[in-house]
Design a protein around this motif. Sequence first.
Motif, PDB file in Angstrom:
ATOM      1  N   GLU A  11       0.840  -1.209   0.000  1.00 29.75           N
ATOM      2  CA  GLU A  11       0.000   0.000   0.000  1.00 29.75           C
ATOM      3  C   GLU A  11       0.868   1.251   0.000  1.00 29.75           C
ATOM      4  O   GLU A  11       0.554   2.232  -0.686  1.00 29.75           O
ATOM      5  CB  GLU A  11      -0.939  -0.008   1.219  1.00 29.75           C
ATOM      6  N   ALA A  12       1.958   1.221   0.719  1.00 29.36           N
ATOM      7  CA  ALA A  12       2.877   2.367   0.739  1.00 29.36           C
ATOM      8  C   ALA A  12       3.493   2.558  -0.643  1.00 29.36           C
ATOM      9  O   ALA A  12       3.665   3.693  -1.115  1.00 29.36           O
ATOM     10  CB  ALA A  12       3.956   2.164   1.792  1.00 29.36           C
ATOM     11  N   LEU A  13       3.814   1.455  -1.298  1.00 28.68           N
ATOM     12  CA  LEU A  13       4.353   1.558  -2.657  1.00 28.68           C
ATOM     13  C   LEU A  13       3.325   2.144  -3.619  1.00 28.68           C
ATOM     14  O   LEU A  13       3.650   2.989  -4.453  1.00 28.68           O
ATOM     15  CB  LEU A  13       4.784   0.176  -3.162  1.00 28.68           C
ATOM     16  N   ARG A  14       2.079   1.702  -3.492  1.00 27.61           N
ATOM     17  CA  ARG A  14       1.014   2.228  -4.354  1.00 27.61           C
ATOM     18  C   ARG A  14       0.807   3.728  -4.113  1.00 27.61           C
ATOM     19  O   ARG A  14       0.613   4.495  -5.056  1.00 27.61           O
ATOM     20  CB  ARG A  14      -0.282   1.450  -4.100  1.00 27.61           C
ATOM     21  N   ASP A  15       0.840   4.137  -2.847  1.00 27.42           N
ATOM     22  CA  ASP A  15       0.702   5.564  -2.521  1.00 27.42           C
ATOM     23  C   ASP A  15       1.865   6.359  -3.124  1.00 27.42           C
ATOM     24  O   ASP A  15       1.667   7.456  -3.661  1.00 27.42           O
ATOM     25  CB  ASP A  15       0.658   5.777  -1.002  1.00 27.42           C
ATOM     26  N   GLY A  16       3.051   5.820  -3.040  1.00 21.27           N
ATOM     27  CA  GLY A  16       4.219   6.482  -3.620  1.00 21.27           C
ATOM     28  C   GLY A  16       4.081   6.617  -5.128  1.00 21.27           C
ATOM     29  O   GLY A  16       4.423   7.658  -5.713  1.00 21.27           O
ATOM     30  N   ILE A  17       3.573   5.564  -5.759  1.00 22.03           N
ATOM     31  CA  ILE A  17       3.382   5.593  -7.216  1.00 22.03           C
ATOM     32  C   ILE A  17       2.319   6.625  -7.585  1.00 22.03           C
ATOM     33  O   ILE A  17       2.489   7.398  -8.535  1.00 22.03           O
ATOM     34  CB  ILE A  17       3.018   4.191  -7.739  1.00 22.03           C
ATOM     35  N   ARG A  18       1.224   6.677  -6.826  1.00 19.67           N
ATOM     36  CA  ARG A  18       0.161   7.660  -7.081  1.00 19.67           C
ATOM     37  C   ARG A  18       0.710   9.084  -6.949  1.00 19.67           C
ATOM     38  O   ARG A  18       0.419   9.949  -7.779  1.00 19.67           O
ATOM     39  CB  ARG A  18      -1.000   7.443  -6.104  1.00 19.67           C
ATOM     40  N   GLN A  19       1.467   9.314  -5.925  1.00 17.71           N
ATOM     41  CA  GLN A  19       2.036  10.648  -5.698  1.00 17.71           C
ATOM     42  C   GLN A  19       3.003  11.015  -6.835  1.00 17.71           C
ATOM     43  O   GLN A  19       2.983  12.126  -7.346  1.00 17.71           O
ATOM     44  CB  GLN A  19       2.758  10.718  -4.346  1.00 17.71           C
ATOM     45  N   THR A  20       3.819  10.047  -7.231  1.00 18.74           N
ATOM     46  CA  THR A  20       4.764  10.289  -8.321  1.00 18.74           C
ATOM     47  C   THR A  20       4.012  10.581  -9.621  1.00 18.74           C
ATOM     48  O   THR A  20       4.391  11.483 -10.386  1.00 18.74           O
ATOM     49  CB  THR A  20       5.696   9.085  -8.504  1.00 18.74           C
ATOM     50  N   ARG A  21       2.941   9.849  -9.878  1.00 18.97           N
ATOM     51  CA  ARG A  21       2.138  10.087 -11.083  1.00 18.97           C
ATOM     52  C   ARG A  21       1.515  11.490 -11.048  1.00 18.97           C
ATOM     53  O   ARG A  21       1.477  12.179 -12.073  1.00 18.97           O
ATOM     54  CB  ARG A  21       1.031   9.039 -11.213  1.00 18.97           C
ATOM     55  N   ALA A  22       0.994  11.875  -9.899  1.00 14.58           N
ATOM     56  CA  ALA A  22       0.387  13.201  -9.772  1.00 14.58           C
ATOM     57  C   ALA A  22       1.426  14.294 -10.018  1.00 14.58           C
ATOM     58  O   ALA A  22       1.168  15.277 -10.734  1.00 14.58           O
ATOM     59  CB  ALA A  22      -0.247  13.371  -8.393  1.00 14.58           C
ATOM     60  N   GLU A  23       2.602  14.134  -9.437  1.00 12.68           N
ATOM     61  CA  GLU A  23       3.677  15.113  -9.638  1.00 12.68           C
ATOM     62  C   GLU A  23       4.107  15.151 -11.102  1.00 12.68           C
ATOM     63  O   GLU A  23       4.346  16.213 -11.663  1.00 12.68           O
ATOM     64  CB  GLU A  23       4.859  14.796  -8.732  1.00 12.68           C
ATOM     65  N   LEU A  24       4.182  13.960 -11.696  1.00 14.51           N
ATOM     66  CA  LEU A  24       4.563  13.881 -13.103  1.00 14.51           C
ATOM     67  C   LEU A  24       3.504  14.550 -13.981  1.00 14.51           C
ATOM     68  O   LEU A  24       3.836  15.274 -14.931  1.00 14.51           O
ATOM     69  CB  LEU A  24       4.762  12.418 -13.525  1.00 14.51           C
ATOM     70  N   ALA A  30       2.680  21.669 -16.812  1.00 16.42           N
ATOM     71  CA  ALA A  30       3.472  22.905 -16.796  1.00 16.42           C
ATOM     72  C   ALA A  30       4.307  23.028 -18.069  1.00 16.42           C
ATOM     73  O   ALA A  30       4.401  24.110 -18.657  1.00 16.42           O
ATOM     74  CB  ALA A  30       4.356  22.939 -15.554  1.00 16.42           C
ATOM     75  N   LEU A  31       4.921  21.926 -18.489  1.00 15.25           N
ATOM     76  CA  LEU A  31       5.706  21.947 -19.728  1.00 15.25           C
ATOM     77  C   LEU A  31       4.820  22.207 -20.942  1.00 15.25           C
ATOM     78  O   LEU A  31       5.208  22.939 -21.863  1.00 15.25           O
ATOM     79  CB  LEU A  31       6.474  20.634 -19.899  1.00 15.25           C
ATOM     80  N   ALA A  32       3.629  21.623 -20.955  1.00 16.73           N
ATOM     81  CA  ALA A  32       2.698  21.843 -22.066  1.00 16.73           C
ATOM     82  C   ALA A  32       2.278  23.310 -22.126  1.00 16.73           C
ATOM     83  O   ALA A  32       2.181  23.888 -23.211  1.00 16.73           O
ATOM     84  CB  ALA A  32       1.472  20.940 -21.917  1.00 16.73           C
ATOM     85  N   ASN A  33       2.051  23.907 -20.959  1.00 19.86           N
ATOM     86  CA  ASN A  33       1.689  25.326 -20.921  1.00 19.86           C
ATOM     87  C   ASN A  33       2.823  26.200 -21.447  1.00 19.86           C
ATOM     88  O   ASN A  33       2.583  27.170 -22.169  1.00 19.86           O
ATOM     89  CB  ASN A  33       1.307  25.755 -19.515  1.00 19.86           C
ATOM     90  N   LYS A  34       4.060  25.856 -21.097  1.00 14.28           N
ATOM     91  CA  LYS A  34       5.205  26.624 -21.591  1.00 14.28           C
ATOM     92  C   LYS A  34       5.378  26.439 -23.089  1.00 14.28           C
ATOM     93  O   LYS A  34       5.792  27.350 -23.798  1.00 14.28           O
ATOM     94  CB  LYS A  34       6.491  26.210 -20.875  1.00 14.28           C
ATOM     95  N   ALA A  35       5.071  25.271 -23.589  1.00 17.69           N
ATOM     96  CA  ALA A  35       5.245  24.990 -25.009  1.00 17.69           C
ATOM     97  C   ALA A  35       4.134  25.620 -25.855  1.00 17.69           C
ATOM     98  O   ALA A  35       4.314  25.823 -27.054  1.00 17.69           O
ATOM     99  CB  ALA A  35       5.272  23.485 -25.245  1.00 17.69           C
TER     100      ALA A  35
END
Length: 116
Positions: A11-24, A30-35
């Motif tokens: 569950e901790a791994l899944r939470d970490g993956i969710r957080q990483t996906r959200a940050e990504l 942000a990159l799309a907005n700059k482009a």
Amino acid sequence: MTLSNGSGDHEALRDGIRQTRAELAETVQALANKADVKARIKGSASQVTGRLRGQAAHVTGQARAQAGERVGEVRSTVAGANRAVRRRPLPWGAGALAVAALAAAVVVLVMRRGQR
């Protein structure tokens, strides 16, 4: 997290993956907005347009206020001249007659020179 023997808190791994996906996802957005140069230019143009409209409204307001002041001054001057003419109409009438005679003389001279 994963332990060296392969066991761990899934569950901790899944939470970490969710957080990483959200940050990504935020980073990609942000990159799309700059482009998106077209959208950025439109945004800048609308900001400049808004600022210029505000300045134009300010200048227009100042011009109207000054015009109103000048109209008041002219009305006051005309009212004073009207009072002066009503008190002593003869000198004003004679002055107006003299100006009209001078204008007529200038017109006659100009016409004579034009015929030569």
